[in-house]
Motif scaffolding. Structure first.
Motif, short mmCIF file in Angstrom:
data_model
loop_
_atom_site.label_atom_id
_atom_site.label_comp_id
_atom_site.label_asym_id
_atom_site.label_seq_id
_atom_site.Cartn_x
_atom_site.Cartn_y
_atom_site.Cartn_z
N VAL A 272 0.81 -1.23 0.00
CA VAL A 272 0.00 0.00 0.00
C VAL A 272 0.84 1.27 0.00
O VAL A 272 0.34 2.36 -0.26
CB VAL A 272 -0.95 0.04 1.23
CG1 VAL A 272 -1.93 -1.12 1.19
CG2 VAL A 272 -0.18 0.05 2.54
N CYS A 273 2.11 1.16 0.34
CA CYS A 273 2.95 2.34 0.55
C CYS A 273 3.26 3.04 -0.78
O CYS A 273 3.65 2.40 -1.74
CB CYS A 273 4.25 1.93 1.22
SG CYS A 273 5.25 3.34 1.72
N TRP A 274 3.07 4.37 -0.78
CA TRP A 274 3.38 5.13 -1.99
C TRP A 274 4.70 5.86 -1.88
O TRP A 274 5.07 6.64 -2.73
CB TRP A 274 2.25 6.13 -2.30
CG TRP A 274 1.06 5.46 -2.86
CD1 TRP A 274 0.09 4.80 -2.15
CD2 TRP A 274 0.70 5.32 -4.24
NE1 TRP A 274 -0.84 4.27 -3.01
CE2 TRP A 274 -0.49 4.58 -4.31
CE3 TRP A 274 1.28 5.76 -5.43
CZ2 TRP A 274 -1.12 4.25 -5.49
CZ3 TRP A 274 0.65 5.45 -6.63
CH2 TRP A 274 -0.53 4.69 -6.65
N ASN A 282 6.62 -1.90 2.31
CA ASN A 282 5.69 -0.95 2.94
C ASN A 282 6.46 -0.32 4.10
O ASN A 282 6.86 -1.05 5.02
CB ASN A 282 4.47 -1.68 3.52
CG ASN A 282 3.52 -2.17 2.44
OD1 ASN A 282 3.10 -1.41 1.58
ND2 ASN A 282 3.18 -3.45 2.49
N CYS A 283 6.64 1.02 4.09
CA CYS A 283 7.52 1.65 5.08
C CYS A 283 7.00 1.45 6.51
O CYS A 283 7.78 1.41 7.45
CB CYS A 283 7.70 3.13 4.76
SG CYS A 283 6.29 4.18 5.19
N GLY A 284 5.67 1.37 6.70
CA GLY A 284 5.10 1.15 8.03
C GLY A 284 4.97 2.40 8.87
O GLY A 284 4.45 2.34 9.99
N ILE A 285 5.39 3.57 8.36
CA ILE A 285 5.25 4.79 9.16
C ILE A 285 4.55 5.94 8.43
O ILE A 285 4.21 6.94 9.04
CB ILE A 285 6.61 5.32 9.70
CG1 ILE A 285 7.66 5.35 8.59
CG2 ILE A 285 7.10 4.49 10.87
CD1 ILE A 285 8.93 6.05 9.00
N CYS A 286 4.32 5.81 7.13
CA CYS A 286 3.61 6.89 6.44
C CYS A 286 2.11 6.80 6.75
O CYS A 286 1.63 5.78 7.28
CB CYS A 286 3.86 6.84 4.92
SG CYS A 286 2.98 5.52 4.07
N GLU A 287 1.40 7.85 6.41
CA GLU A 287 -0.04 7.91 6.73
C GLU A 287 -0.79 6.72 6.14
O GLU A 287 -1.62 6.09 6.81
CB GLU A 287 -0.59 9.24 6.19
CG GLU A 287 -2.05 9.50 6.47
CD GLU A 287 -2.98 8.96 5.38
OE1 GLU A 287 -4.14 8.69 5.71
OE2 GLU A 287 -2.55 8.79 4.23
N LYS A 288 -0.47 6.37 4.89
CA LYS A 288 -1.23 5.30 4.23
C LYS A 288 -0.91 3.93 4.84
O LYS A 288 -1.81 3.09 5.02
CB LYS A 288 -0.94 5.30 2.73
CG LYS A 288 -1.97 4.53 1.95
CD LYS A 288 -1.81 4.72 0.48
CE LYS A 288 -2.78 3.84 -0.28
NZ LYS A 288 -2.35 3.60 -1.64
N CYS A 289 0.37 3.71 5.15
CA CYS A 289 0.73 2.44 5.79
C CYS A 289 0.03 2.31 7.14
O CYS A 289 -0.58 1.28 7.44
CB CYS A 289 2.25 2.37 6.00
SG CYS A 289 3.16 1.84 4.55
N LEU A 290 0.11 3.38 7.96
CA LEU A 290 -0.48 3.32 9.30
C LEU A 290 -2.00 3.12 9.22
O LEU A 290 -2.58 2.33 9.96
CB LEU A 290 -0.16 4.59 10.09
CG LEU A 290 1.29 4.70 10.59
CD1 LEU A 290 1.59 6.11 11.04
CD2 LEU A 290 1.55 3.71 11.73
ZN LIG Z 1 4.41 3.74 3.82
#
Ligand SMILES: [Zn+2]
Length: 380
Positions: A272-274, A282-290
């Motif tokens: 999902v990470c852009w 998936n970085c796990g800390i951006c708005e979309k990941c969270l």
């Molecule tokens: Zn992300």
């Protein structure tokens, strides 16, 4: 005032349909655009595809004339007129294109039988695949859509996962590589306009074999706003033989995630990470990941999901910058679901903190974010 001419200069399909090279001219600038594929499904250059590629650059530079010679599907031609009505109502800086020389004609292809869906590995893609899994025959993954072509490490990682998904669901996978963003990005914003025309262009290159291609929805009927793929827009790119269907507006993101948690393969490959850094899937800390991790928690799927590169961090949730009504609605949906379940009170509290952040703080966060972005750009 000088006329700003847009022209489809040349189009060549070579290498048994594995390569399509198109040259466009937009107001004296030349763009050499390529499309490549390596699988069994051939591409075929055609006027519908090329017009979808160059329509927005033409509209942005004053409307042409747009010179395109050859036959064009009558249905597509009628759709182009309505597409321009919609684009012009969304962006006042666009002008209707004067498309000349193309001859409208009925283009039917009874041999086209396959059904495809554009597939990125995200929540919307999975929802449409699962919903239509009996009907869909092919997944279409495009390199150069959200991941930059020179980010080869991430492309290989994502491509490997998408192959696993296609194989697991018993679908054919078509991978296409293109630099078409070099033509679109200088003229129009990618989210609001560019990416829908991009998908239409790719879809028409596959028109000899597909009768229908699904475009997974990003929003619900309740949260629609101008966006490149849209339920009022996507079907207008269709021709007599190829139908585009915008799919999934009936389901909230939470509902979509709920459906995909029934599939282990989806939980082991969800992307999902852009941010699309070289290292993170998936970085796990951006708005979309969270936001998606919270969706998974609400649907009791987070423990089985293996694709986030960092542990879920509650502290990061309260710091999420919610900078649009759409993101606000998506976060509120998570909070309401948790309140209804009467679970995870700490997460509820963090979500409330993010949602209730004062307006001045939001503005400050936005400015800080754009300042950091511009510094990073100047000092990479
Ligand atoms: Zn992300």
């Amino acid at each position: 005032m000088d006329e700003k001419i847009t022209r489809i200069v040349s189009s060549e399909t070579t290498n048994n349909g594995h390569s399509v090279d198109v040259q466009f001219q937009v107001n004296n600038k030349t763009y050499k655009i390529f499309f490549r594929t390596s699988g069994d499904t051939a591409l075929s250059g055609n006027l519908e595809s090329h017009l979808a590629s160059v329509l927005l650059p033409c509209m942005k530079t004053g409307g042409g004339p747009l010179i395109a010679n050859g036959e064009i599907s009558s249905k597509f031609n009628a759709g182009l007129s309505k597409i321009q009505d919609i684009y012009c109502s969304w962006k006042y800086s666009l002008h209707r294109a004067q498309i000349g020389s193309a001859t409208p004609t009925l283009k039917t292809r009874p041999s086209a039988k396959r059904v495809g869906t554009f597939f990125s590995g995200g929540v919307d893609s999975f929802y449409t695949l699962i919903k239509h899994k009996e009907e869909i025959t092919d997944l279409i993954f495009v390199h150069g859509f959200d991941i930059e072509l020179d980010n080869t490490r991430l492309r290989e990682k994502v491509s490997g996962k998408i192959r696993e998904i296609a194989s697991g669901f018993g679908k054919n996978l078509i991978e296409i590589e293109t630099n078409i963003r070099e033509l679109l990005d200088p003229y129009v914003p990618w989210g609001i306009l560019g990416h829908g025309a991009f998908l239409a262009s790719i879809g028409h290159l596959l028109s000899p074999v597909f009768r229908c291609i699904y475009i997974p929805a990003s929003m619900t009927y309740a949260t629609l706003f101008p966006w490149g793929t849209h339920p009022v827009l996507d079907h207008l790119w269709s021709s007599e033989s190829l139908e585009f269907i915008h799919d999934g507006c009936e389901a909230s993101r939470l509902k979509k995630v709920g459906l995909l948690t029934e599939y282990d393969l989806a939980l082991k490959s969800l992307r999902v990470c852009w941010k699309n850094s070289e290292v993170d899937y998936n970085c796990g800390i951006c708005e979309k990941c969270l936001r998606t991790m919270i969706n998974l928690k609400v649907n009791h799927g987070m423990d089985r999901c293996t694709t986030f590169d960092r542990e879920f961090d509650l502290k990061q949730v309260s710091k999420i910058v919610i900078n649009s009504p759409a993101k606000h609605a998506l976060m509120l949906e998570n909070l309401r679901a948790l309140e209804e379940q009467q679970t995870d009170r700490k997460l509820q509290k963090a979500l409330r903190k993010a949602l209730n952040r004062p307006e001045w703080k939001k503005k400050f966060d936005r400015r800080l974010k754009s300042l950091i972005k511009s510094i990073k750009k100047r000092c990479p």
